[in-house]
Scaffold this motif. Structure first.
Motif, PDB file in Angstrom:
ATOM      1  N   TYR A  93      -7.630  -1.795  -2.269  1.00 44.98           N
ATOM      2  CA  TYR A  93      -7.358  -0.348  -2.307  1.00 44.98           C
ATOM      3  C   TYR A  93      -8.459   0.383  -3.080  1.00 44.98           C
ATOM      4  O   TYR A  93      -9.024   1.377  -2.595  1.00 44.98           O
ATOM      5  CB  TYR A  93      -5.990  -0.123  -2.958  1.00 44.98           C
ATOM      6  N   ALA A 102       1.861   3.870   1.444  1.00 43.91           N
ATOM      7  CA  ALA A 102       2.154   4.644   2.655  1.00 43.91           C
ATOM      8  C   ALA A 102       3.628   4.426   2.973  1.00 43.91           C
ATOM      9  O   ALA A 102       4.021   3.373   3.482  1.00 43.91           O
ATOM     10  CB  ALA A 102       1.291   4.177   3.827  1.00 43.91           C
ATOM     11  N   TRP A 150      -1.695   2.888   5.424  1.00 50.09           N
ATOM     12  CA  TRP A 150      -2.242   3.724   4.353  1.00 50.09           C
ATOM     13  C   TRP A 150      -3.579   4.341   4.755  1.00 50.09           C
ATOM     14  O   TRP A 150      -3.807   5.539   4.534  1.00 50.09           O
ATOM     15  CB  TRP A 150      -2.403   2.879   3.084  1.00 50.09           C
ATOM     16  N   THR A 204      -3.046   7.255   7.170  1.00 53.96           N
ATOM     17  CA  THR A 204      -2.356   8.430   6.641  1.00 53.96           C
ATOM     18  C   THR A 204      -3.084   9.077   5.467  1.00 53.96           C
ATOM     19  O   THR A 204      -2.982  10.295   5.274  1.00 53.96           O
ATOM     20  CB  THR A 204      -0.919   8.085   6.213  1.00 53.96           C
ATOM     21  N   GLU A 205      -3.816   8.302   4.673  1.00 53.38           N
ATOM     22  CA  GLU A 205      -4.473   8.847   3.484  1.00 53.38           C
ATOM     23  C   GLU A 205      -5.979   9.029   3.676  1.00 53.38           C
ATOM     24  O   GLU A 205      -6.530  10.067   3.325  1.00 53.38           O
ATOM     25  CB  GLU A 205      -4.202   7.951   2.269  1.00 53.38           C
ATOM     26  N   ILE A 206      -6.656   8.043   4.222  1.00 51.10           N
ATOM     27  CA  ILE A 206      -8.090   8.166   4.479  1.00 51.10           C
ATOM     28  C   ILE A 206      -8.323   9.016   5.724  1.00 51.10           C
ATOM     29  O   ILE A 206      -9.342   9.675   5.866  1.00 51.10           O
ATOM     30  CB  ILE A 206      -8.741   6.783   4.634  1.00 51.10           C
ATOM     31  N   LYS A 207      -7.342   8.986   6.622  1.00 50.07           N
ATOM     32  CA  LYS A 207      -7.355   9.795   7.848  1.00 50.07           C
ATOM     33  C   LYS A 207      -8.540   9.462   8.754  1.00 50.07           C
ATOM     34  O   LYS A 207      -9.222  10.317   9.287  1.00 50.07           O
ATOM     35  CB  LYS A 207      -7.319  11.292   7.513  1.00 50.07           C
ATOM     36  N   TYR A 232       0.825  -1.208   0.000  1.00 51.88           N
ATOM     37  CA  TYR A 232       0.000   0.000   0.000  1.00 51.88           C
ATOM     38  C   TYR A 232       0.862   1.262   0.000  1.00 51.88           C
ATOM     39  O   TYR A 232       1.961   1.281   0.568  1.00 51.88           O
ATOM     40  CB  TYR A 232      -0.980  -0.037   1.176  1.00 51.88           C
ATOM     41  N   CYS A 263     -11.232   3.061  -1.660  1.00 53.34           N
ATOM     42  CA  CYS A 263     -11.307   4.428  -2.179  1.00 53.34           C
ATOM     43  C   CYS A 263     -12.699   4.776  -2.701  1.00 53.34           C
ATOM     44  O   CYS A 263     -13.084   5.950  -2.722  1.00 53.34           O
ATOM     45  CB  CYS A 263     -10.285   4.621  -3.292  1.00 53.34           C
TER      46      CYS A 263
END
Length: 306
Positions: A189, A157, A254, A257-260, A155, A193
């Motif tokens: 993934y 991250a 991931w 850090t990305e979806i939070k 992933y 998303c």
């Protein structure tokens, strides 16, 4: 009513799909099924939604081939939650059918079906996908997919900074030639998303630990810490703080850090080393984890601004 999912047995993709078909027939008004992608050997990667609510949670298992007991656990949860909804049982004084009118839990029981097949039967053959004529000696310890890529290092991250001394296909820890190079990781993934998941649970084995923090800070760190502590109490598992420079590449790394949003890697069972968790631990594992999805669903309803 006869139970569909029988947990104390070897459990591969074929058996799981058989159980999914029966569950969908019995609980057609409660469960929804879709295929989110395909593995290297073109096995469909199944996702089952429990409930119909707008608030969404994702749970998944068997990123790692030898950790197939996480698939059994999740399939058992699907059946039990559906039964609880149908029978209008309660959880912490809340009607479960009403809870799942507000929340949906998406469960992807087996992210790595080819790897699970190889660990259990050796019918899935990594030799066809990578040059290594000694691969069978790693069958019991196999974590990767059949191309020898560790899906939980796939992933995006901090993927570039992962320790990659292996640098070639292997039974474990090879991160692959690029992020999301493997169809199994890309499928999960892309599916993630396409949704707005509030929380994520990635089931692994073994160690009776919960990884929850990675590089979070601020409000997300506060919320994740609250949930992690509650999950620790619920399961009895220890919380693990990351090193100063965690390696990254994992799904929950991931997601955080990305979806939070809060994400948790839950390691079931006492530590058993590089092999599948013995079935003798299953009853204990079930008692520790069966309420995890219900807890997160209720938390999502009780904390609408979380």
């Amino acid at each position: 009513m006869e139970k569909i999912v029988v947990p104390k047995q070897n459990y591969n993709d074929k058996k799981m799909k058989h159980d999914i078909k029966k569950l969908l027939s019995r609980y057609s008004d409660i469960l929804y099924h879709t295929v989110i992608g395909y593995s290297v050997e073109e096995r469909g990667i199944d996702a089952i939604r429990v409930g119909t609510g707008e608030k969404e949670i994702i749970m998944h298992g068997s990123h790692h081939a030898r950790e197939w007991l996480t698939s059994v656990l999740l399939m058992d949860m699907i059946e039990w939650y559906a039964q609880q909804i149908k029978e209008k049982e309660t959880y912490q004084s809340v009607a479960i059918n009403e809870l799942f009118d507000k929340v949906s839990i998406w469960i992807v029981p087996m992210v790595n079906p080819d790897g699970v097949e190889f660990v259990q039967t050796a019918k899935s053959t990594p030799n066809r996908h990578q040059a290594n004529d000694k691969i069978k000696k790693y069958q019991e310890a196999w974590k990767a997919n059949v191309r020898g890529v560790d899906l939980n290092r796939q992933y995006p991250a901090d993927w570039d900074t992962i320790d990659d001394r292996i640098q070639k296909p292997a039974f474990a820890n090879y991160k692959g030639p690029a992020p999301l190079s493997e169809p199994e990781a890309l499928s999960l993934y892309s599916f993630t998303c396409a949704h707005n998941f509030l929380y994520a649970v990635s089931y692994h084995a073994s160690g009776e630990e919960i990884f929850w923090k990675y590089k979070t800070e601020g409000a997300l760190l506060k919320e994740a810490a609250i949930l992690a502590n509650k999950l620790s109490i619920l399961t009895g598992y220890s919380l693990v703080a990351p090193d100063e420079n965690p390696s990254g590449g994992g799904f929950t790394d991931w997601f955080l850090t990305e979806i939070k949003r809060p994400a948790f890697t839950i390691e079931i069972a006492p530590y058993v080393g590089p092999r599948a968790v013995p079935l003798k631990y299953y009853d204990h594992i079930w008692r520790e984890n069966c309420y995890v999805g219900l807890f997160l669903a209720k938390y999502a309803v009780d904390h609408p601004n979380a």
